[in-house]
Write a protein that holds these residues in place. Structure first.
Motif, PDB file in Angstrom:
ATOM      1  N   THR A  25       8.475  -1.140  -5.553  1.00  0.00           N
ATOM      2  CA  THR A  25       8.964  -0.674  -6.851  1.00  0.00           C
ATOM      3  C   THR A  25       7.890   0.242  -7.410  1.00  0.00           C
ATOM      4  OG1 THR A  25      10.213  -2.707  -7.212  1.00  0.00           O
ATOM      5  CG2 THR A  25       9.788  -1.340  -9.136  1.00  0.00           C
ATOM      6  N   SER A  26       8.095   1.532  -7.266  1.00  0.00           N
ATOM      7  CA  SER A  26       7.072   2.528  -7.582  1.00  0.00           C
ATOM      8  C   SER A  26       7.477   3.397  -8.754  1.00  0.00           C
ATOM      9  CB  SER A  26       6.802   3.412  -6.348  1.00  0.00           C
ATOM     10  OG  SER A  26       6.312   2.643  -5.271  1.00  0.00           O
ATOM     11  N   ASP A  27       6.505   4.117  -9.285  1.00  0.00           N
ATOM     12  CA  ASP A  27       6.731   5.073 -10.366  1.00  0.00           C
ATOM     13  C   ASP A  27       7.427   6.296  -9.773  1.00  0.00           C
ATOM     14  OD1 ASP A  27       6.559   7.053 -12.308  1.00  0.00           O
ATOM     15  OD2 ASP A  27       4.488   6.607 -12.834  1.00  0.00           O
ATOM     16  N   PRO A  28       8.640   6.629 -10.219  1.00  0.00           N
ATOM     17  CA  PRO A  28       9.365   7.762  -9.617  1.00  0.00           C
ATOM     18  C   PRO A  28       8.593   9.076  -9.664  1.00  0.00           C
ATOM     19  CG  PRO A  28      10.812   6.493 -11.048  1.00  0.00           C
ATOM     20  CD  PRO A  28       9.431   5.957 -11.271  1.00  0.00           C
ATOM     21  N   SER A  29       7.822   9.298 -10.715  1.00  0.00           N
ATOM     22  CA  SER A  29       7.074  10.556 -10.804  1.00  0.00           C
ATOM     23  C   SER A  29       6.024  10.644  -9.713  1.00  0.00           C
ATOM     24  CB  SER A  29       6.429  10.705 -12.189  1.00  0.00           C
ATOM     25  OG  SER A  29       5.468   9.685 -12.425  1.00  0.00           O
ATOM     26  N   SER A  30       5.399   9.515  -9.382  1.00  0.00           N
ATOM     27  CA  SER A  30       4.431   9.482  -8.280  1.00  0.00           C
ATOM     28  C   SER A  30       5.132   9.734  -6.951  1.00  0.00           C
ATOM     29  CB  SER A  30       3.721   8.132  -8.251  1.00  0.00           C
ATOM     30  OG  SER A  30       2.934   7.995  -7.081  1.00  0.00           O
ATOM     31  N   THR A  31       6.321   9.148  -6.774  1.00  0.00           N
ATOM     32  CA  THR A  31       7.075   9.313  -5.531  1.00  0.00           C
ATOM     33  C   THR A  31       7.412  10.777  -5.287  1.00  0.00           C
ATOM     34  OG1 THR A  31       8.039   7.113  -5.832  1.00  0.00           O
ATOM     35  CG2 THR A  31       9.165   8.601  -4.304  1.00  0.00           C
ATOM     36  N   VAL A  32       7.923  11.447  -6.314  1.00  0.00           N
ATOM     37  CA  VAL A  32       8.294  12.863  -6.181  1.00  0.00           C
ATOM     38  C   VAL A  32       7.066  13.713  -5.877  1.00  0.00           C
ATOM     39  CG1 VAL A  32       9.222  14.844  -7.431  1.00  0.00           C
ATOM     40  CG2 VAL A  32      10.325  12.613  -7.653  1.00  0.00           C
ATOM     41  N   LYS A  33       5.969  13.441  -6.563  1.00  0.00           N
ATOM     42  CA  LYS A  33       4.734  14.204  -6.342  1.00  0.00           C
ATOM     43  C   LYS A  33       4.197  13.985  -4.931  1.00  0.00           C
ATOM     44  CE  LYS A  33       0.039  14.748  -8.207  1.00  0.00           C
ATOM     45  NZ  LYS A  33      -0.923  14.276  -9.239  1.00  0.00           N
ATOM     46  N   LEU A  34       4.180  12.735  -4.478  1.00  0.00           N
ATOM     47  CA  LEU A  34       3.691  12.429  -3.133  1.00  0.00           C
ATOM     48  C   LEU A  34       4.561  13.078  -2.061  1.00  0.00           C
ATOM     49  CD1 LEU A  34       2.651   8.660  -3.016  1.00  0.00           C
ATOM     50  CD2 LEU A  34       1.218  10.616  -2.414  1.00  0.00           C
ATOM     51  N   ALA A  35       5.864  13.042  -2.249  1.00  0.00           N
ATOM     52  CA  ALA A  35       6.780  13.629  -1.263  1.00  0.00           C
ATOM     53  C   ALA A  35       6.493  15.114  -1.088  1.00  0.00           C
ATOM     54  CB  ALA A  35       8.230  13.404  -1.691  1.00  0.00           C
ATOM     55  N   ALA A  36       6.273  15.821  -2.196  1.00  0.00           N
ATOM     56  CA  ALA A  36       5.978  17.255  -2.124  1.00  0.00           C
ATOM     57  C   ALA A  36       4.617  17.498  -1.490  1.00  0.00           C
ATOM     58  CB  ALA A  36       6.023  17.857  -3.525  1.00  0.00           C
ATOM     59  N   GLN A  37       3.661  16.638  -1.775  1.00  0.00           N
ATOM     60  CA  GLN A  37       2.309  16.779  -1.233  1.00  0.00           C
ATOM     61  C   GLN A  37       2.271  16.555   0.276  1.00  0.00           C
ATOM     62  OE1 GLN A  37      -0.496  14.127  -3.160  1.00  0.00           O
ATOM     63  NE2 GLN A  37      -1.931  14.210  -1.440  1.00  0.00           N
ATOM     64  N   LEU A  38       3.072  15.613   0.760  1.00  0.00           N
ATOM     65  CA  LEU A  38       3.019  15.216   2.166  1.00  0.00           C
ATOM     66  C   LEU A  38       3.903  16.056   3.075  1.00  0.00           C
ATOM     67  CD1 LEU A  38       3.059  11.359   1.589  1.00  0.00           C
ATOM     68  CD2 LEU A  38       1.146  12.678   2.507  1.00  0.00           C
ATOM     69  N   ALA A  39       4.920  16.687   2.504  1.00  0.00           N
ATOM     70  CA  ALA A  39       5.871  17.442   3.325  1.00  0.00           C
ATOM     71  C   ALA A  39       5.210  18.484   4.219  1.00  0.00           C
ATOM     72  CB  ALA A  39       6.938  18.073   2.433  1.00  0.00           C
ATOM     73  N   PRO A  40       4.226  19.287   3.712  1.00  0.00           N
ATOM     74  CA  PRO A  40       3.595  20.279   4.589  1.00  0.00           C
ATOM     75  C   PRO A  40       2.832  19.664   5.761  1.00  0.00           C
ATOM     76  CG  PRO A  40       3.182  20.786   2.268  1.00  0.00           C
ATOM     77  CD  PRO A  40       3.760  19.412   2.320  1.00  0.00           C
TER      78      PRO A  40
END
Length: 299
Positions: free
Chosen positions: A98-113
């Motif tokens: 159960t995570s903070d959605p804002s952190s999830t979105v930020k991490l997803a963008a950071q890790l994609a490259p």
């Protein structure tokens, strides 16, 4: 066609049952230990491999499932020193925390490259459901990734609901927990008000049970209230406070008036501040009763 190799981080109360179902239903499984060796040894006896660290676990996996406390732990697991990203390989990471959605979105963008696809797949129901393989999953992310991870999710889930893009699963989970923890706060205050009037929990239950206000959450909550079963709902007050704090952050960021959310959060903050953070959620009823000078037990 070979099944994806699955890595699992967080084989605790919920994670053990999930991982057990994954390995027993055919996926090659690699796990990593944290503190408690018992679930690790049990999973190894069922065919799981143990990695020495997160780097090694990532190297041996195609899909990694996370079931940890919250966003700080997810961030450390992914991007911290020696984290999953350090392996430098393509991965799909399913965050069941159960995570903070804002952190999830930020991490997803950071890790994609870096070739890492992060999706949110939080859970509902209990550790018993995890053991039985009947959890509910709320799944965010794109369709292609969902199609890839679905066979893994199905090993421990009885119901999977697509919620939308990355972050939507964690948002829905917060809303789910807001309703659940709201029930807990309402039950606790209602029981205390009843006790003030001489109405016992047994009388309270005889009216609510099998009526319109009954529900599965009520049943588990009242298993503690009536039977004093500490395993009725093994979700801590500290975790409830964490989730309601995430909800408060989301409400603030979205400019949403959320007075009930603040009230529910304060109920759990009060209990945690009274030294009851590691108690389970139904025990909030005793905290509220005690602060009002009444007891919910005959003794």
């Amino acid at each position: 066609m070979a099944l994806d190799r699955v890595g699992f981080v967080g084989v605790g109360l919920m994670g053990h049952g999930m991982a057990k179902n994954i390995v027993e239903k055919g996926h090659p499984l690699t796990i990593v230990a944290h503190r408690n060796r018992e679930p690790v040894e049990d999973l190894k006896s069922r065919g799981a491999r143990e990695a020495a660290d997160l780097h090694e676990l990532a190297a041996q996996s195609d899909i990694v499932v996370l079931c940890v406390t919250g966003s700080p732990q997810v961030e450390a697991t992914l991007t911290g020193p020696g984290g999953l990203a350090s392996a430098g390989k393509e991965l799909i990471v399913c965050d069941c925390s159960t995570s903070d959605p804002s952190s999830t979105v930020k991490l997803a963008a950071q890790l994609a490259p870096q070739g890492i696809t992060l999706v949110d797949t939080p859970l509902s129901r209990t550790p018993k459901d995890a053991e039985a393989g009947t959890l509910d999953v709320m799944a965010g992310g794109d369709d292609a990734t969902f199609d890839r991870i679905r066979p893994v999710l199905e090993k421990f889930a009885g119901r999977i609901v697509r919620t939308g893009p990355v972050g939507s699963g964690h948002t829905m989970k917060l809303l789910n927990n807001f309703i659940a923890m709201g029930y807990a706060a309402l039950y606790s205050e209602a029981l205390t008000l009843g006790a003030k009037a001489g109405l016992t929990p047994q009388v309270f239950d005889s009216v609510i049970r099998d009526g319109r206000m009954d529900c599965p959450f009520y049943r588990t909550f009242f298993t503690w209230v009536l039977e004093r079963d500490p395993n009725a709902h093994r979700f801590t007050i500290a975790n409830a406070l964490k989730d309601m704090t995430y909800l408060s952050g989301y409400a603030n960021a979205s400019g949403t008036v959320n007075p009930l959310g603040a009230a529910v959060r304060n109920s759990f903050a009060l209990a945690a501040g009274a030294g009851r953070a590691e108690d389970f959620v139904p025990m909030l009823s005793d905290v509220i009763a005690g602060m009002n000078g009444v007891k919910l037990t005959a003794k």
